[in-house]
Structure formats: C-alpha cells, structure tokens
Design an enzyme around this catalytic site. Structure first.
Site: not given
Ligand SMILES: Cc1ncc(COP(=O)(O)O)c(C=O)c1O
Length: 423
Positions: A140, A217, A220, A243, A381
C-alpha cells in the site's frame, strides 16, 4: 441466482459452524439495515473501512456522555475512569496481539501513522547513506512513501521484491535482495489490492538471519486472522482500528520494547515528557514517549470494544466463515465471462479484485452502487500493483464476516447487469 435485489433472504445459519449465525451477527451492525437507492445495502468495501457494531458506537457514546475528560492528568473521578478505560484498552490490545508487554503498544492514528513513526524514528536513527530498505511490490502507498521519504533524505536505496502473476511474493527474489546493506524490511501481512497473505513469519526469519528488523503492515490482516506478534517475531506491527470494526482515527503500533526504548520520539509535546526545562527535556517512559499530546481517548474506548466484540464472535469462527465465503465469491465472480480476477494467490484473505472486459472499473462501481452494492474501484492506494498487472484500476469486493452468500449472488447479478448495459 437472485436477480431482483429485494429477493435477498438470509437463512439463519449460513455457515456450517453452529456457533456462527450470520443473521444474528448482522443485527449487531445498525448500518446494515439501511437501503441504498431503494435496495438493501450490500456492503463489500470492508478493506477500505469496516462497519461498526453497536457495542463500539455505545463505547464512544459512553466516553462522551459519562467519562469525558483528559487522561493521565486529572485527580478527579472522570479522569480516573477515562484513564482506566484508556489503559485497559491498551491491555486488551496487548492480549489480542499476544505482545509480551503493554508498554509495547503505542496508540497512533492508524497504520499510516504507525509506519511513519517507525520510518521517522527508527529509520532516521539507523538508515545511513548507501543503506537499503526492502519492501515488496504489493505494498500500500503507506508502506512505500514513508520509506521513500526516508531514503531520499538519507541517500539510501529503496529495493522492491517482485511478485508473480498470481500476486505472490517471489521468495527467492526477496532473499536475493536481502543483503548486508539492508537496514529494514517493511512488508504487508495481507495485500489490500490483491488479498495475498504473505508468509511473514518466514520473511521475518530470513531478515533476522541477516540482523535486519521487520515492520509488518497488518492493516488487512488483523480483521481476518489471528495475529500473534510474539510468535511472528516481528519487530514492529501496525494496524488501524477502523478496519477491525473499530472507529476511524485510532490505530496501534506494536514495537519490541528493546527497540522502542532507544528510539527517539516521533513528535514532541505534552504527555511524552517526564520533565522539561529550556536546556533539556527528559522523555517519558514507554509507551508515552510516543504519545505526544491529548490522545484520541474516545476512539480508544471504541477500539477496545471492537476487539472485545471480535473475541466474542470468535476469530476461529470468523476465519472459517470468511474462508468459505471467499471461495464461494471467487467461484461466482470468476465464472462470469469477461471477468478477470487480479490476485489469485494460493493464500488469500477477504479480497476479490477484478476487471471486466470492455468496461472501466469506475463504471462497474457506479452501476453496482445503483443496485445498493458498495465496492471500491480505482488503484486502492497501490498504484505499483496496478502497473504490475497492466491495468489502470480494478473493482474490489472485500469481505467481512457479516457478508452473506446472498450478497455475493447480488454482486454477481449486478456484474451481469453491467455487462448487459454495456452490451
Ligand atoms: C495494506 C494497507 N496498509 C495500510 C493502509 C493504511 O491504513 P490507514 O489509512 O488506516 O492508515 C491500508 C488502508 O487501506 C491498507 O489496506
């Protein structure tokens, strides 16, 4: 297959597990009762944000209607109650992740802030000119850009481990890229654009064999699987409350105590200090050193309630139900002529990304919306993932344990309708 959306009937027991009654579960989520464009809402955008059970909404309400005050500062009862709930939630999170110590749980705004904290604090301290940071091609943007910023500042190199046509990390390439100059590995546990589950334990072992710390990270992963940071052995793990059925604006960074202890603060201000003079500031102990300013107390209440709720439903139930639903959805969507699923990893969680021949993803999403079906369209993203698969965008249906086979049928019928419209 349902062709009129009003026809959706959800049987009381959709799963084989007697403990999991999806019809009852759905009652816990007030938002799911609504109609959209006159059709029952089919919410399949859970990877963007998931819906909140009443218990989470009630917990936030409880803070504002009963306990509203600042934490760690007051001698009065409201502040004591708020502090107790705030620190209680930290312990819930520690147990949820099986972190050895609650001082290793830092409240942040979300995954993005957690990763930026690691890059700006650990990264700036440890990455020098000529060093390397290793990520994967399925990250992401929030696990790419913070490392790019760091590498640009330090004159370091961002290395990217490639993925195969199924959307799986190519392990041999990852291993080849790990070398004596690597200072950090940053990897998604589960890809938001493809659904791929990465073999993070294996990656961590490989990185640790080279003395390289790993940040995972987990945005998900946490909603879909048991995450045990102790067993994984990761050095840092970040996730977002919103999430995992909790509120927006709150998330968690887990970090190993011995690393957090020697890292410089990420931000300065109140609460992160133990004493301040104009000459010198002594920083607070962990985790407060990383929690500058008044924290997001209300949403910590909500996050604690969300994890309680997930525990009540049971992660084992969630995993088996979602696994069956993902297989059902993959089968239903992939057999529609003209659909190409992007991301066919052998280990997947909760996500079906696809393109429909001759129709832009945005048009698919707009027409599905008219049917009450909420999906995400675009690059999610993860623009490098789109480039890797040679598509500008995909349609992404992402699942949660309150989704049903009937909703998948509605999605399949909706895609057929799009096809009919575009002839
Ligand atoms: C794999 C992954 N990493 C990071 C993020 C970023 O999360 P946040 O916008 O809640 O900080 C997301 C959000 O869609 C994501 O799917």
């Amino acid at each position: 297959m349902a062709t009129t959306r009003e026809a959706i009937q959800i049987p009381a027991r959709e799963s084989s597990s007697p403990a999991f009654d999806v019809k009852r579960i759905r009652e816990d989520f007030p938002i799911l009762k609504q109609k959209v464009h006159g059709k029952p809402l089919v919410y399949l955008d859970n990877a963007a944000t998931s819906q909140k059970p009443a218990k989470v909404i009630d917990a936030i309400l409880r803070f504002y209607t009963q306990d509203c005050s600042n934490v760690h500062r007051g001698v009065h009862l409201l502040s004591e109650r708020a502090t107790e709930a705030y620190e209680g939630a930290r312990i819930k999170i520690q147990r949820f992740l099986n972190a050895p110590d609650s001082r290793e749980i830092v409240f942040v705004r979300g995954t993005t802030e957690g990763i930026n904290l690691v890059a700006q604090s650990y990264g700036r301290q440890n990455v020098k000119a000529g060093d390397e940071v290793l990520i994967t091609a399925m990250e992401h943007h929030s696990n790419i850009v913070p490392w790019q910023i760091l590498c640009e500042e330090k004159n370091a190199l961002l290395r990217v481990a490639p993925i195969n046509d199924r959307g799986e990390l190519i392990l041999e390439e990852f291993e080849k890229l790990l070398n004596a100059r690597t200072r950090m590995v940053a990897v998604a546990h589960v890809s938001n654009a493809l659904g791929t589950i990465n073999p993070v334990r294996q990656l961590i072992q490989r990185a640790h064999a080279m003395n390289v710390p790993v940040v995972v990270d987990g945005a998900q992963a946490v909603p879909h699987m048991k995450v045990d940071v102790h067993e994984l052995g990761c050095d840092f793990y970040a996730f977002s409350g919103h999430k995992v059925f909790g509120p927006t604006g709150i998330g968690v960074l887990y970090g190993k105590e011995r690393l957090l202890a020697v890292m410089p603060p990420f931000q300065g201000g109140g609460d992160m200090i133990s004493s301040v003079t104009f000459e010198k500031t002594i920083y607070n102990v962990l985790p407060y050193k990383f929690e500058a300013g008044t924290p997001n107390i209300a949403d910590v209440y909500g996050l604690g309630a969300a994890l309680d709720y997930v525990n009540e439903v049971g992660l084992a139930n969630i995993i088996s139900y979602e696994h069956a639903l993902l297989s059902y959805a993959t089968e239903a969507i992939s057999q529609i002529p003209g659909v190409r699923i992007i991301g066919t990893a052998r280990e997947k969680a909760g996500v079906i990304s696809f393109v429909l021949e001759g129709v832009h993803a945005h048009d698919v999403g707009t027409i599905l919306d008219r049917e009450g079906i909420a999906v995400r369209t675009g690059h999610h993203c993860a623009q490098p993932v789109m480039d890797r698969f040679g598509v500008p965008a995909t349609v992404r249906a992402s699942l949660a344990f309150y989704n049903t086979k009937q909703e998948i049928n509605a999605l399949a019928a909706g895609i057929q309708r799009v096809k009919a419209l575009f002839g």
